[in-house]
Design a protein around this motif. Structure first.
Motif, PDB file in Angstrom:
ATOM      1  N   GLU A  88      -3.890  -6.122   1.509  1.00  0.00           N
ATOM      2  CA  GLU A  88      -3.324  -7.432   1.185  1.00  0.00           C
ATOM      3  C   GLU A  88      -3.415  -7.660  -0.327  1.00  0.00           C
ATOM      4  OE1 GLU A  88      -5.015 -10.679   3.351  1.00  0.00           O
ATOM      5  OE2 GLU A  88      -3.615 -12.125   2.476  1.00  0.00           O
ATOM      6  N   HIS A  89      -2.255  -7.947  -0.961  1.00  0.00           N
ATOM      7  CA  HIS A  89      -2.223  -8.063  -2.421  1.00  0.00           C
ATOM      8  C   HIS A  89      -1.147  -9.033  -2.871  1.00  0.00           C
ATOM      9  CE1 HIS A  89       0.865  -4.887  -1.636  1.00  0.00           C
ATOM     10  NE2 HIS A  89       1.474  -5.441  -2.668  1.00  0.00           N
ATOM     11  N   LEU A  90      -1.154  -9.291  -4.173  1.00  0.00           N
ATOM     12  CA  LEU A  90      -0.067 -10.053  -4.789  1.00  0.00           C
ATOM     13  C   LEU A  90       0.316  -9.396  -6.109  1.00  0.00           C
ATOM     14  CD1 LEU A  90      -1.445 -11.698  -7.318  1.00  0.00           C
ATOM     15  CD2 LEU A  90      -1.987 -13.395  -5.590  1.00  0.00           C
ATOM     16  N   HIS A  91       1.454  -9.829  -6.635  1.00  0.00           N
ATOM     17  CA  HIS A  91       1.902  -9.399  -7.954  1.00  0.00           C
ATOM     18  C   HIS A  91       2.168 -10.633  -8.804  1.00  0.00           C
ATOM     19  CE1 HIS A  91       2.595  -5.444  -6.142  1.00  0.00           C
ATOM     20  NE2 HIS A  91       3.210  -6.079  -5.163  1.00  0.00           N
ATOM     21  N   LEU A  92       2.213 -10.425 -10.118  1.00  0.00           N
ATOM     22  CA  LEU A  92       2.470 -11.540 -11.029  1.00  0.00           C
ATOM     23  C   LEU A  92       3.969 -11.758 -11.226  1.00  0.00           C
ATOM     24  CD1 LEU A  92      -0.352 -10.894 -13.653  1.00  0.00           C
ATOM     25  CD2 LEU A  92      -0.465 -11.992 -11.392  1.00  0.00           C
ATOM     26  N   ASP A  94       8.080 -11.202  -9.106  1.00  0.00           N
ATOM     27  CA  ASP A  94       8.713 -11.054  -7.792  1.00  0.00           C
ATOM     28  C   ASP A  94       8.765  -9.581  -7.390  1.00  0.00           C
ATOM     29  OD1 ASP A  94       9.109 -13.746  -8.049  1.00  0.00           O
ATOM     30  OD2 ASP A  94      11.303 -13.662  -8.046  1.00  0.00           O
ATOM     31  N   GLU A  95       8.607  -9.321  -6.098  1.00  0.00           N
ATOM     32  CA  GLU A  95       8.784  -7.970  -5.548  1.00  0.00           C
ATOM     33  C   GLU A  95      10.128  -7.949  -4.830  1.00  0.00           C
ATOM     34  OE1 GLU A  95       5.422  -6.093  -3.682  1.00  0.00           O
ATOM     35  OE2 GLU A  95       6.656  -5.244  -2.086  1.00  0.00           O
ATOM     36  N   ILE A  96      11.043  -7.109  -5.326  1.00  0.00           N
ATOM     37  CA  ILE A  96      12.409  -7.092  -4.808  1.00  0.00           C
ATOM     38  C   ILE A  96      12.697  -5.703  -4.245  1.00  0.00           C
ATOM     39  CG2 ILE A  96      14.824  -7.542  -5.371  1.00  0.00           C
ATOM     40  CD1 ILE A  96      13.136  -8.615  -8.159  1.00  0.00           C
ATOM     41  N   TYR A 133       0.708 -13.541  -1.012  1.00  0.00           N
ATOM     42  CA  TYR A 133      -0.060 -12.426  -0.444  1.00  0.00           C
ATOM     43  C   TYR A 133       0.806 -11.685   0.574  1.00  0.00           C
ATOM     44  CZ  TYR A 133      -4.511 -13.903  -2.532  1.00  0.00           C
ATOM     45  OH  TYR A 133      -5.521 -14.208  -3.417  1.00  0.00           O
ATOM     46  N   HIS A 134       0.814 -10.366   0.463  1.00  0.00           N
ATOM     47  CA  HIS A 134       1.664  -9.555   1.333  1.00  0.00           C
ATOM     48  C   HIS A 134       1.105  -8.133   1.430  1.00  0.00           C
ATOM     49  CE1 HIS A 134       3.047  -8.517  -2.701  1.00  0.00           C
ATOM     50  NE2 HIS A 134       3.455  -7.359  -2.191  1.00  0.00           N
ATOM     51  N   ARG A 135       1.746  -7.343   2.263  1.00  0.00           N
ATOM     52  CA  ARG A 135       1.408  -5.919   2.399  1.00  0.00           C
ATOM     53  C   ARG A 135       2.626  -5.199   2.974  1.00  0.00           C
ATOM     54  NH1 ARG A 135      -2.766  -6.790   7.545  1.00  0.00           N
ATOM     55  NH2 ARG A 135      -1.085  -7.183   9.051  1.00  0.00           N
TER      56      ARG A 135
HETATM   57 NI    NI Z   1       3.543  -5.638  -3.214  1.00  0.00          NI
END
Ligand code: NI
Ligand code: KMT
Length: 184
Positions: A88-92, A94-96, A133-135
């Motif tokens: 489980e993580h995040l980025h600073l 957008d994840e496209i 938060y996503h994976r």
């Molecule tokens: Ni990601």
């Protein structure tokens, strides 16, 4: 057909299984939008010269793109990368992602911290907002080919949970509150 999404069960079994509740509890695209997750369906057969993809990239400033094939035989450090993707993580930013072939699951946290599983297949494109938060995991077919897009120079850095002190996280939580989604 649009991508299907559902609330996950809590079982610790193989993450590549669907993990639907019984009975299934679907999540609509409208509910995903409330979390800041946006979705498009495109024609992946023409991705190299698709005017619709060009339009999205121009409108949203997705200047960078590359294509990644996720399979035991094609991806260096396959096991280790998949393990990281499923933390489980995040980025600073957008994840496209645009799925060109195969299948993939993107799991995102709902406003109430439940896992929502988004089943992506050929032609499905999504954006996950900075700070959510996503994976990620493959499904039982163990293969996908995906386009990764980015606004400007790509930053792949992932921050595993807990990562609540980042501006991107706090901004994301505020945006949820403005939309009336519960932000735990
Ligand atoms: Ni990601
Ligand atoms: C991420 O950060 O979750 C990923 O890059 C997922 C794999 S790319 C199809």
């Amino acid at each position: 057909m649009a991508a299907e999404a559902w609330y996950m069960d809590g079982s610790q079994e193989d993450p590549r299984k669907p993990h639907r509740l019984e009975p299934n509890e679907p999540v609509s695209l409208r509910q995903l939008e409330a979390l800041g997750v946006f979705y498009w369906k495109l024609n992946a057969d023409i991705y190299e010269s698709d005017p619709e993809l060009e339009r999205i990239r121009r409108d949203r400033g997705y200047s960078f793109m590359d294509v990644i094939s996720i399979h035991r035989d094609t991806l260096p450090d396959y096991e280790q990368k998949l393990k990281m993707f499923f933390e489980e993580h995040l980025h600073l930013d957008d994840e496209i992602r645009y799925i060109l072939d195969g299948h993939a699951y993107f799991d995102v946290r709902s406003g109430e911290e439940r896992w929502i599983r988004i089943a992506m297949t050929k032609g499905d494109m999504i954006t996950l907002p900075a700070g959510i938060y996503h994976r990620f995991t493959l499904d039982e077919t163990n293969y996908t080919k995906a386009m990764r897009l980015f606004v400007g120079e790509p930053v792949w850095k992932a921050y595993n949970r807990p990562a609540d002190d980042f501006d991107a996280r706090q901004k994301y939580l505020s945006s949820l509150q403005e939309r009336g989604e519960k932000a735990v």
